[in-house]
Design an enzyme around this catalytic site. Structure first.
Site, PDB file in Angstrom:
ATOM      1  N   GLY A  29       0.836  -1.193   0.000  1.00 42.27           N
ATOM      2  CA  GLY A  29       0.000   0.000   0.000  1.00 42.27           C
ATOM      3  C   GLY A  29       0.871   1.244   0.000  1.00 42.27           C
ATOM      4  CB  SER A  30       0.060   4.807  -0.545  1.00 42.70           C
ATOM      5  OG  SER A  30      -0.946   4.962   0.440  1.00 42.70           O
ATOM      6  CB  ALA A  85      -4.558  -0.841   8.642  1.00 41.37           C
ATOM      7  CD  GLU A 105      -1.557  -6.336   2.933  1.00 39.68           C
ATOM      8  OE1 GLU A 105      -1.093  -5.282   2.506  1.00 39.68           O
ATOM      9  OE2 GLU A 105      -2.773  -6.493   3.153  1.00 39.68           O
TER      10      GLU A 105
HETATM   11  O1  5RP Z   1      -4.150  -3.639   3.158  1.00 36.21           O
HETATM   12  C1  5RP Z   1      -3.526  -3.018   2.353  1.00 36.21           C
HETATM   13  C2  5RP Z   1      -3.179  -3.552   1.030  1.00 36.21           C
HETATM   14  O2  5RP Z   1      -3.775  -4.798   0.809  1.00 36.21           O
HETATM   15  C3  5RP Z   1      -3.053  -1.652   2.681  1.00 36.21           C
HETATM   16  O3  5RP Z   1      -2.229  -1.717   3.798  1.00 36.21           O
HETATM   17  C4  5RP Z   1      -4.222  -0.770   2.961  1.00 36.21           C
HETATM   18  O4  5RP Z   1      -5.066  -0.782   1.836  1.00 36.21           O
HETATM   19  C5  5RP Z   1      -3.780   0.669   3.274  1.00 36.21           C
HETATM   20  O5  5RP Z   1      -3.253   1.239   2.116  1.00 36.21           O
HETATM   21  P1  5RP Z   1      -2.702   2.725   2.091  1.00 36.21           P
HETATM   22  O6  5RP Z   1      -1.480   2.744   2.954  1.00 36.21           O
HETATM   23  O7  5RP Z   1      -2.394   2.968   0.644  1.00 36.21           O
HETATM   24  O8  5RP Z   1      -3.769   3.638   2.617  1.00 36.21           O
END
Ligand code: 5RP
EC number: 5.3.1.6
Length: 236
Positions: A29-30, A85, A105
């Site tokens: 994720g970002s 998350a 994950e």
């Molecule tokens: O679970 C995830 C990927 O499967 C990410 O951790 C979650 O979507 C959060 O992403 P971001 O840091 O881009 O807000």
């Protein structure tokens, strides 16, 4: 402050938890990508770690950052996983899978002695469910599985639409494992443990995005007077 600045602040604090010799789970994720980028800077400065990526995207990012990688088969016990998350509640229960990497994950988090979650303050909720819950299913029998998932959701006291996640091209999104994702817009999940039990009992469900009892700590970056303020939850 932008969410990106807050995510960077949380990621920077998490990099400070990494010690020489650690075996790390690298989230997806970002926010996790910022952690990988900042960890790469420390590795290039001499820090010795190995990482297990939780997605092909994270593998590519970690390779580009110069972080030595291993597999969970070669290194099945990890010291620390750092991951983002989509939601976190006061008991450190999570919704994850917005990026579609929930299966790897969860496997990596379960193989880690510690899982520290890095989020911006907007991800904190009193009750999970505002973010659509990702449910990973095998493509075979998708319609029958979707009906059974809907019944499982009702049995856990929840309700809301289920939709097959689409990619940018409009085709069904496929995970790194070749599975589909059903996103369940539940609004509120009063008993996450009951819902988790009901979902894993459905044939065809590979995994779901409720991470219960896995996170040991969280680093939350909130905006305060134009500056990021770090709040830690649990052991972080
Ligand atoms: O679970 C995830 C990927 O499967 C990410 O951790 C979650 O979507 C959060 O992403 P971001 O840091 O881009 O807000």
């Amino acid at each position: 402050m932008s969410p990106a600045e807050l995510k960077r602040a949380a990621a920077a604090r998490a990099v400070g938890l990494v010690e020489d010799g650690m075996r790390l789970g690298l989230g997806t994720g970002s926010t996790a990508a910022l952690f990988v980028e900042l960890l790469g800077e420390r590795v290039r400065a001499g820090l010795s770690v190995v990482g297990v990526p939780t997605s092909e995207a994270t593998r590519r990012a970690a390779e580009a950052a110069g972080i030595p990688l291993t597999t969970l088969d070669e290194t099945p016990d990890l010291d620390l996983t750092v991951d983002g998350a989509d939601e976190i509640d006061p008991q450190l229960r999570l919704i994850k899978g917005g990026g579609g990497a929930l299966l790897r994950e969860k496997i990596v988090a379960a193989a880690s002695r510690r899982m520290v979650v890095i989020v911006d303050g907007a991800k904190r909720v009193e009750t999970l469910g505002r973010f659509p819950l990702p449910i990973e299913v095998v493509p075979f029998g998708r319609v029958a599985t979707t009906l059974a998932v809907a019944a499982a959701i009702r049995s856990a006291g929840c309700a809301g639409p289920l939709s097959v996640r689409k990619g940018a091209d409009g085709a069904p999104f496929l995970t790194d494992g070749g599975h589909l994702i059903l996103d369940a817009g539940l609004g509120r999940i009063p008993d996450p443990e009951a819902l988790a039990r009901a979902l894993v009992a459905v044939p065809g469900v590979v995994e779901h995005g409720l991470f219960l009892g896995l996170a040991t700590g969280a680093i939350v970056a909130e905006a305060a007077d134009g500056q990021p303020r770090i709040v830690t939850l649990g052991a972080a």
